[in-house]
Write a protein that holds these residues in place. Structure first.
Motif, PDB file in Angstrom:
ATOM      1  N   THR A 103     -17.424  -0.640 -10.599  1.00  0.00           N
ATOM      2  CA  THR A 103     -16.798  -0.348  -9.310  1.00  0.00           C
ATOM      3  C   THR A 103     -16.888  -1.513  -8.339  1.00  0.00           C
ATOM      4  O   THR A 103     -15.872  -1.959  -7.790  1.00  0.00           O
ATOM      5  CB  THR A 103     -17.418   0.916  -8.696  1.00  0.00           C
ATOM      6  OG1 THR A 103     -17.221   2.006  -9.590  1.00  0.00           O
ATOM      7  CG2 THR A 103     -16.787   1.237  -7.360  1.00  0.00           C
ATOM      8  N   SER A 132     -10.400  11.809 -16.031  1.00  0.00           N
ATOM      9  CA  SER A 132     -10.644  10.806 -14.990  1.00  0.00           C
ATOM     10  C   SER A 132      -9.341  10.347 -14.351  1.00  0.00           C
ATOM     11  O   SER A 132      -9.261  10.182 -13.133  1.00  0.00           O
ATOM     12  CB  SER A 132     -11.384   9.601 -15.568  1.00  0.00           C
ATOM     13  OG  SER A 132     -12.680   9.952 -15.947  1.00  0.00           O
ATOM     14  N   THR A 143     -12.350   3.805 -11.345  1.00  0.00           N
ATOM     15  CA  THR A 143     -13.014   4.695 -12.297  1.00  0.00           C
ATOM     16  C   THR A 143     -13.930   3.839 -13.149  1.00  0.00           C
ATOM     17  O   THR A 143     -13.497   2.824 -13.698  1.00  0.00           O
ATOM     18  CB  THR A 143     -11.979   5.412 -13.191  1.00  0.00           C
ATOM     19  OG1 THR A 143     -11.061   6.124 -12.362  1.00  0.00           O
ATOM     20  CG2 THR A 143     -12.657   6.377 -14.142  1.00  0.00           C
ATOM     21  N   ASP A 144     -15.187   4.255 -13.240  1.00  0.00           N
ATOM     22  CA  ASP A 144     -16.116   3.469 -14.051  1.00  0.00           C
ATOM     23  C   ASP A 144     -15.826   3.689 -15.536  1.00  0.00           C
ATOM     24  O   ASP A 144     -14.879   4.363 -15.905  1.00  0.00           O
ATOM     25  CB  ASP A 144     -17.568   3.778 -13.699  1.00  0.00           C
ATOM     26  CG  ASP A 144     -17.939   5.228 -13.946  1.00  0.00           C
ATOM     27  OD1 ASP A 144     -17.210   5.935 -14.667  1.00  0.00           O
ATOM     28  OD2 ASP A 144     -18.964   5.666 -13.415  1.00  0.00           O
ATOM     29  N   ASP A 145     -16.635   3.128 -16.373  1.00  0.00           N
ATOM     30  CA  ASP A 145     -16.387   3.153 -17.814  1.00  0.00           C
ATOM     31  C   ASP A 145     -16.986   4.359 -18.509  1.00  0.00           C
ATOM     32  O   ASP A 145     -17.441   4.274 -19.646  1.00  0.00           O
ATOM     33  CB  ASP A 145     -16.918   1.861 -18.445  1.00  0.00           C
ATOM     34  CG  ASP A 145     -16.111   0.655 -18.020  1.00  0.00           C
ATOM     35  OD1 ASP A 145     -14.892   0.801 -17.831  1.00  0.00           O
ATOM     36  OD2 ASP A 145     -16.701  -0.428 -17.871  1.00  0.00           O
ATOM     37  N   HIS A 186     -10.257   0.168 -13.414  1.00  0.00           N
ATOM     38  CA  HIS A 186     -11.302   0.678 -14.296  1.00  0.00           C
ATOM     39  C   HIS A 186     -12.324  -0.427 -14.507  1.00  0.00           C
ATOM     40  O   HIS A 186     -11.964  -1.585 -14.692  1.00  0.00           O
ATOM     41  CB  HIS A 186     -10.719   1.084 -15.652  1.00  0.00           C
ATOM     42  CG  HIS A 186      -9.660   2.124 -15.544  1.00  0.00           C
ATOM     43  ND1 HIS A 186      -9.942   3.465 -15.456  1.00  0.00           N
ATOM     44  CD2 HIS A 186      -8.317   2.024 -15.491  1.00  0.00           C
ATOM     45  CE1 HIS A 186      -8.817   4.134 -15.350  1.00  0.00           C
ATOM     46  NE2 HIS A 186      -7.814   3.285 -15.364  1.00  0.00           N
ATOM     47  N   ALA A 232     -11.198  10.259 -20.440  1.00  0.00           N
ATOM     48  CA  ALA A 232     -10.250   9.321 -19.821  1.00  0.00           C
ATOM     49  C   ALA A 232      -9.096  10.076 -19.163  1.00  0.00           C
ATOM     50  O   ALA A 232      -8.686   9.740 -18.045  1.00  0.00           O
ATOM     51  CB  ALA A 232      -9.726   8.336 -20.858  1.00  0.00           C
ATOM     52  N   ARG A 277      -5.102   1.895  -9.131  1.00  0.00           N
ATOM     53  CA  ARG A 277      -6.219   2.440  -9.898  1.00  0.00           C
ATOM     54  C   ARG A 277      -6.778   1.330 -10.765  1.00  0.00           C
ATOM     55  O   ARG A 277      -6.036   0.638 -11.449  1.00  0.00           O
ATOM     56  CB  ARG A 277      -5.755   3.608 -10.769  1.00  0.00           C
ATOM     57  CG  ARG A 277      -5.471   4.832  -9.950  1.00  0.00           C
ATOM     58  CD  ARG A 277      -5.078   6.060 -10.729  1.00  0.00           C
ATOM     59  NE  ARG A 277      -5.477   6.065 -12.113  1.00  0.00           N
ATOM     60  CZ  ARG A 277      -4.763   6.625 -13.087  1.00  0.00           C
ATOM     61  NH1 ARG A 277      -3.617   7.189 -12.818  1.00  0.00           N
ATOM     62  NH2 ARG A 277      -5.201   6.614 -14.318  1.00  0.00           N
TER      63      ARG A 277
END
Length: 160
Positions: free
Chosen positions: A95, A67, A35-37, A92, A64, A90
Motif C-alpha cells: 500500500t 477484493s 489492494t494489498d497482495d 495492487h 481477488a 486501483r
C-alpha cells in the motif's frame, strides 16, 4: 492542479471531505484505492499447503474477485460523496509504495490519519507514516473525525 486522494477503508470519508473543502473547482482529482497482495498470499498458501492439481479450488481467485468488487464499491462511494468528476485508480501491492508511486505526478496528496485518535507520532499507522515521509508532493493530512483538542495530553512516558 492534479490531486490524488488516497481512499482507505477506515478513513476515506475524511479524505474525500477534505478534497471537497480544499480543492478548487476544475482541479483534476484521482481517487486511489490500493489492494494489498492478500490474493497472492491465499494462492501461495493453497499451492504450498494443499497441493497442486486442483486449480478450481484455489482461493486466490475468489479472494481477488472479492477484493476487486470491494475496491470498486469503495471507489464508487467515494466518487458519490465527492460529488464532482474524478478519475478512479486501483493499484495492487504494498500500500505505502503504491500510494507514493501514484503521487509522483500529483501536485497534492490527500490522506487521513489512521493510527491512535490523539495527537502524536502514533496518530499515523506505518503505511501512512511511510507515505508522509516519502511522497514527492505536498500532503494534506486530515483527522478521520473531529480533531482532538490542543489540550489533549500526550500519554505519560514510561517510568523505569
Amino acid at each position: 492542479m492534479t490531486v490524488l486522494v488516497w481512499i482507505d477503508e477506515g478513513t476515506w470519508r475524511a479524505a474525500v471531505d477534505a478534497a471537497r473543502t480544499h480543492v478548487r473547482a476544475g482541479a483534476a482529482i484521482t481517487l486511489l484505492h490500493v489492494t494489498d497482495d492478500v490474493a497472492e498470499a491465499a494462492h501461495g498458501a493453497f499451492v504450498g499447503l494443499l497441493g497442486r492439481g486442483h486449480a478450481e479450488r484455489d482461493p486466490g481467485d475468489q479472494v481477488a474477485a472479492l477484493s476487486a468488487r470491494a475496491a470498486a464499491a469503495l471507489l464508487d462511494a467515494a466518487a458519490e460523496r465527492l460529488g464532482r468528476p474524478a478519475a478512479r485508480l486501483r493499484a495492487h501491492g504494498r500500500t505505502e509504495r503504491e500510494v507514493v508511486r501514484a503521487a509522483e505526478d500529483a501536485e497534492l496528496l490527500i490522506c487521513a490519519r489512521d493510527g491512535e485518535r490523539r495527537p502524536g507520532p502514533r496518530s499515523l499507522g506505518p503505511a501512512t507514516r511511510f507515505v508522509v515521509d516519502h511522497a514527492s508532493c505536498p500532503v494534506l493530512l486530515v483527522w478521520p473525525e473531529e480533531p482532538p483538542g490542543i489540550d489533549t495530553p500526550p500519554p505519560h512516558p514510561p517510568s523505569h
